[in-house]
Design a protein around this motif. Structure first.
Motif, PDB file in Angstrom:
ATOM      1  N   LEU A 292       0.833  -1.206   0.000  1.00 57.27           N
ATOM      2  CA  LEU A 292       0.000   0.000   0.000  1.00 57.27           C
ATOM      3  C   LEU A 292       0.864   1.251   0.000  1.00 57.27           C
ATOM      4  O   LEU A 292       0.545   2.242  -0.667  1.00 57.27           O
ATOM      5  CB  LEU A 292      -0.961  -0.008   1.192  1.00 57.27           C
ATOM      6  N   THR A 293       1.973   1.208   0.728  1.00 58.50           N
ATOM      7  CA  THR A 293       2.902   2.334   0.731  1.00 58.50           C
ATOM      8  C   THR A 293       3.572   2.467  -0.628  1.00 58.50           C
ATOM      9  O   THR A 293       3.734   3.568  -1.152  1.00 58.50           O
ATOM     10  CB  THR A 293       3.957   2.169   1.838  1.00 58.50           C
ATOM     11  N   VAL A 294       3.948   1.340  -1.224  1.00 61.97           N
ATOM     12  CA  VAL A 294       4.554   1.363  -2.561  1.00 61.97           C
ATOM     13  C   VAL A 294       3.573   1.981  -3.560  1.00 61.97           C
ATOM     14  O   VAL A 294       3.944   2.830  -4.372  1.00 61.97           O
ATOM     15  CB  VAL A 294       4.982  -0.058  -3.005  1.00 61.97           C
ATOM     16  N   ALA A 295       2.310   1.585  -3.477  1.00 64.48           N
ATOM     17  CA  ALA A 295       1.298   2.153  -4.372  1.00 64.48           C
ATOM     18  C   ALA A 295       1.141   3.655  -4.139  1.00 64.48           C
ATOM     19  O   ALA A 295       1.040   4.434  -5.094  1.00 64.48           O
ATOM     20  CB  ALA A 295      -0.041   1.445  -4.177  1.00 64.48           C
ATOM     21  N   LEU A 296       1.151   4.075  -2.889  1.00 67.91           N
ATOM     22  CA  LEU A 296       1.053   5.502  -2.569  1.00 67.91           C
ATOM     23  C   LEU A 296       2.230   6.263  -3.172  1.00 67.91           C
ATOM     24  O   LEU A 296       2.050   7.319  -3.787  1.00 67.91           O
ATOM     25  CB  LEU A 296       1.006   5.712  -1.055  1.00 67.91           C
TER      26      LEU A 296
ATOM     27  N   ALA B 148      -5.506  -1.370  -1.992  1.00 66.56           N
ATOM     28  CA  ALA B 148      -6.243  -1.871  -0.826  1.00 66.56           C
ATOM     29  C   ALA B 148      -7.468  -2.665  -1.277  1.00 66.56           C
ATOM     30  O   ALA B 148      -7.771  -3.734  -0.726  1.00 66.56           O
ATOM     31  CB  ALA B 148      -6.656  -0.712   0.079  1.00 66.56           C
ATOM     32  N   ALA B 149      -8.177  -2.167  -2.295  1.00 69.81           N
ATOM     33  CA  ALA B 149      -9.357  -2.874  -2.804  1.00 69.81           C
ATOM     34  C   ALA B 149      -8.961  -4.223  -3.398  1.00 69.81           C
ATOM     35  O   ALA B 149      -9.645  -5.232  -3.181  1.00 69.81           O
ATOM     36  CB  ALA B 149     -10.076  -2.019  -3.849  1.00 69.81           C
ATOM     37  N   VAL B 150      -7.852  -4.274  -4.127  1.00 65.17           N
ATOM     38  CA  VAL B 150      -7.389  -5.542  -4.708  1.00 65.17           C
ATOM     39  C   VAL B 150      -7.001  -6.515  -3.595  1.00 65.17           C
ATOM     40  O   VAL B 150      -7.343  -7.704  -3.654  1.00 65.17           O
ATOM     41  CB  VAL B 150      -6.219  -5.315  -5.686  1.00 65.17           C
ATOM     42  N   SER B 151      -6.327  -6.031  -2.572  1.00 64.50           N
ATOM     43  CA  SER B 151      -5.954  -6.891  -1.451  1.00 64.50           C
ATOM     44  C   SER B 151      -7.197  -7.489  -0.800  1.00 64.50           C
ATOM     45  O   SER B 151      -7.247  -8.690  -0.509  1.00 64.50           O
ATOM     46  CB  SER B 151      -5.144  -6.100  -0.425  1.00 64.50           C
ATOM     47  N   LEU B 152      -8.201  -6.658  -0.579  1.00 63.04           N
ATOM     48  CA  LEU B 152      -9.449  -7.144   0.012  1.00 63.04           C
ATOM     49  C   LEU B 152     -10.144  -8.141  -0.910  1.00 63.04           C
ATOM     50  O   LEU B 152     -10.685  -9.149  -0.458  1.00 63.04           O
ATOM     51  CB  LEU B 152     -10.366  -5.959   0.325  1.00 63.04           C
ATOM     52  N   TYR B 153     -10.126  -7.880  -2.199  1.00 62.91           N
ATOM     53  CA  TYR B 153     -10.728  -8.784  -3.178  1.00 62.91           C
ATOM     54  C   TYR B 153     -10.025 -10.141  -3.166  1.00 62.91           C
ATOM     55  O   TYR B 153     -10.672 -11.195  -3.174  1.00 62.91           O
ATOM     56  CB  TYR B 153     -10.667  -8.156  -4.574  1.00 62.91           C
TER      57      TYR B 153
ATOM     58  N   PRO C 294       3.968  -7.947 -14.861  1.00 61.02           N
ATOM     59  CA  PRO C 294       3.351  -9.264 -14.997  1.00 61.02           C
ATOM     60  C   PRO C 294       2.878  -9.548 -16.415  1.00 61.02           C
ATOM     61  O   PRO C 294       2.361  -8.670 -17.100  1.00 61.02           O
ATOM     62  CB  PRO C 294       2.164  -9.193 -14.034  1.00 61.02           C
ATOM     63  N   ALA C 295       3.062 -10.794 -16.846  1.00 65.53           N
ATOM     64  CA  ALA C 295       2.569 -11.222 -18.154  1.00 65.53           C
ATOM     65  C   ALA C 295       1.213 -11.899 -18.013  1.00 65.53           C
ATOM     66  O   ALA C 295       0.467 -12.008 -18.968  1.00 65.53           O
ATOM     67  CB  ALA C 295       3.564 -12.173 -18.799  1.00 65.53           C
ATOM     68  N   GLY C 296       0.908 -12.347 -16.808  1.00 63.81           N
ATOM     69  CA  GLY C 296      -0.350 -13.026 -16.535  1.00 63.81           C
ATOM     70  C   GLY C 296      -0.382 -13.463 -15.090  1.00 63.81           C
ATOM     71  O   GLY C 296       0.634 -13.432 -14.399  1.00 63.81           O
ATOM     72  N   PRO C 297      -1.556 -13.873 -14.622  1.00 62.15           N
ATOM     73  CA  PRO C 297      -1.695 -14.228 -13.210  1.00 62.15           C
ATOM     74  C   PRO C 297      -1.114 -15.587 -12.837  1.00 62.15           C
ATOM     75  O   PRO C 297      -0.964 -15.892 -11.665  1.00 62.15           O
ATOM     76  CB  PRO C 297      -3.207 -14.224 -12.995  1.00 62.15           C
TER      77      PRO C 297
ATOM     78  N   PRO D 124      -1.029 -14.312  -3.955  1.00 63.35           N
ATOM     79  CA  PRO D 124      -1.756 -13.050  -3.732  1.00 63.35           C
ATOM     80  C   PRO D 124      -0.820 -11.891  -3.361  1.00 63.35           C
ATOM     81  O   PRO D 124      -1.025 -10.762  -3.807  1.00 63.35           O
ATOM     82  CB  PRO D 124      -2.725 -13.388  -2.597  1.00 63.35           C
ATOM     83  N   ALA D 125       0.217 -12.170  -2.577  1.00 64.39           N
ATOM     84  CA  ALA D 125       1.168 -11.113  -2.204  1.00 64.39           C
ATOM     85  C   ALA D 125       1.916 -10.591  -3.435  1.00 64.39           C
ATOM     86  O   ALA D 125       2.160  -9.386  -3.558  1.00 64.39           O
ATOM     87  CB  ALA D 125       2.160 -11.634  -1.159  1.00 64.39           C
ATOM     88  N   GLU D 126       2.268 -11.491  -4.348  1.00 66.57           N
ATOM     89  CA  GLU D 126       2.958 -11.076  -5.573  1.00 66.57           C
ATOM     90  C   GLU D 126       2.026 -10.287  -6.493  1.00 66.57           C
ATOM     91  O   GLU D 126       2.445  -9.323  -7.125  1.00 66.57           O
ATOM     92  CB  GLU D 126       3.521 -12.298  -6.298  1.00 66.57           C
TER      93      GLU D 126
END
Length: 195
Positions: free
Chosen positions: A12-16, A28-33, A128-131, A136-138
């Motif tokens: 979240l800090t990296v994103a900020l 944060a929304a992706v983490s919750l998802y 990323p090239a794909g999931p 989830p952390a990555e």
């Protein structure tokens, strides 16, 4: 911060640091998802959900708690950024980043240390090239580092349904300087990093 000092700042800090408050709330929304605590609502909105059977929701960082608590009604990203609880959590995250020497407090602006950190993280975590094969952390770290580009590759259905991509048709999250370090200053609570 959203990670321990020994490990460095959390996603979240990296994103900020990369993209400002909007990017942090998206992460944060992706983490919750990814943990089953949030799902898309009607087009362009988010809503809370129950975690999968046999698991319990474990609260994460303050920003995640604020986002989830602010979804008491169907809410879009823009409205989330205006919610007082989310704004307070973002201010706390900015304060922690400033205390760690990654953000100048007024006006909020990335430091050299923050730009170096983002450069090093991008060097060690390719786009990323794909999931496939990512934990989830990555996935969350890739979203934090690469913004919309990672969202559309890693969680495309959620991104589209929840209205997380861009900001009114303009993609977010790219570096704002020609040298790729993403300098620039923060332009407001619901904005992002400017040129």
């Amino acid at each position: 911060m959203s990670g321990s000092a020994a490990v460095g700042p959390g996603p979240l800090t990296v994103a900020l640091l990369r993209g400002g408050p909007r990017a942090a709330v998206k992460a944060a929304a992706v983490s919750l998802y990814l943990r089953g605590a949030v799902t898309p609502g009607p087009p362009g909105t988010l809503r809370t959900s129950s975690p999968p059977p046999g698991t319990a929701f474990v609260p994460g960082p303050d920003l995640e708690k604020a986002v989830r608590a602010s979804l008491y009604l169907l809410t879009g990203l823009r409205e989330l950024l205006d919610r007082p609880r989310v704004r307070r959590a973002l201010a706390e995250l900015r304060g922690e980043a400033a205390a760690a020497g990654l953000l100048r407090p007024l006006p909020p602006h990335r430091t050299r240390a923050a730009r170096r950190l983002l450069r090093e993280l991008r060097a060690s975590v390719p786009p990323p090239a794909g999931p496939g094969g990512l934990s989830p952390a990555e996935v969350l770290l890739a979203v934090a580092l690469y913004g919309d580009a990672a969202l559309t590759v890693l969680v495309p259905g959620f991104t589209e349904a929840a209205g997380l991509k861009g900001r009114g048709g303009r993609p977010e999250g790219g570096p704002s300087r020609n040298d790729g370090t993403g300098g620039g200053g923060f332009t407001g609570c619901a904005g992002g990093w400017g040129a």
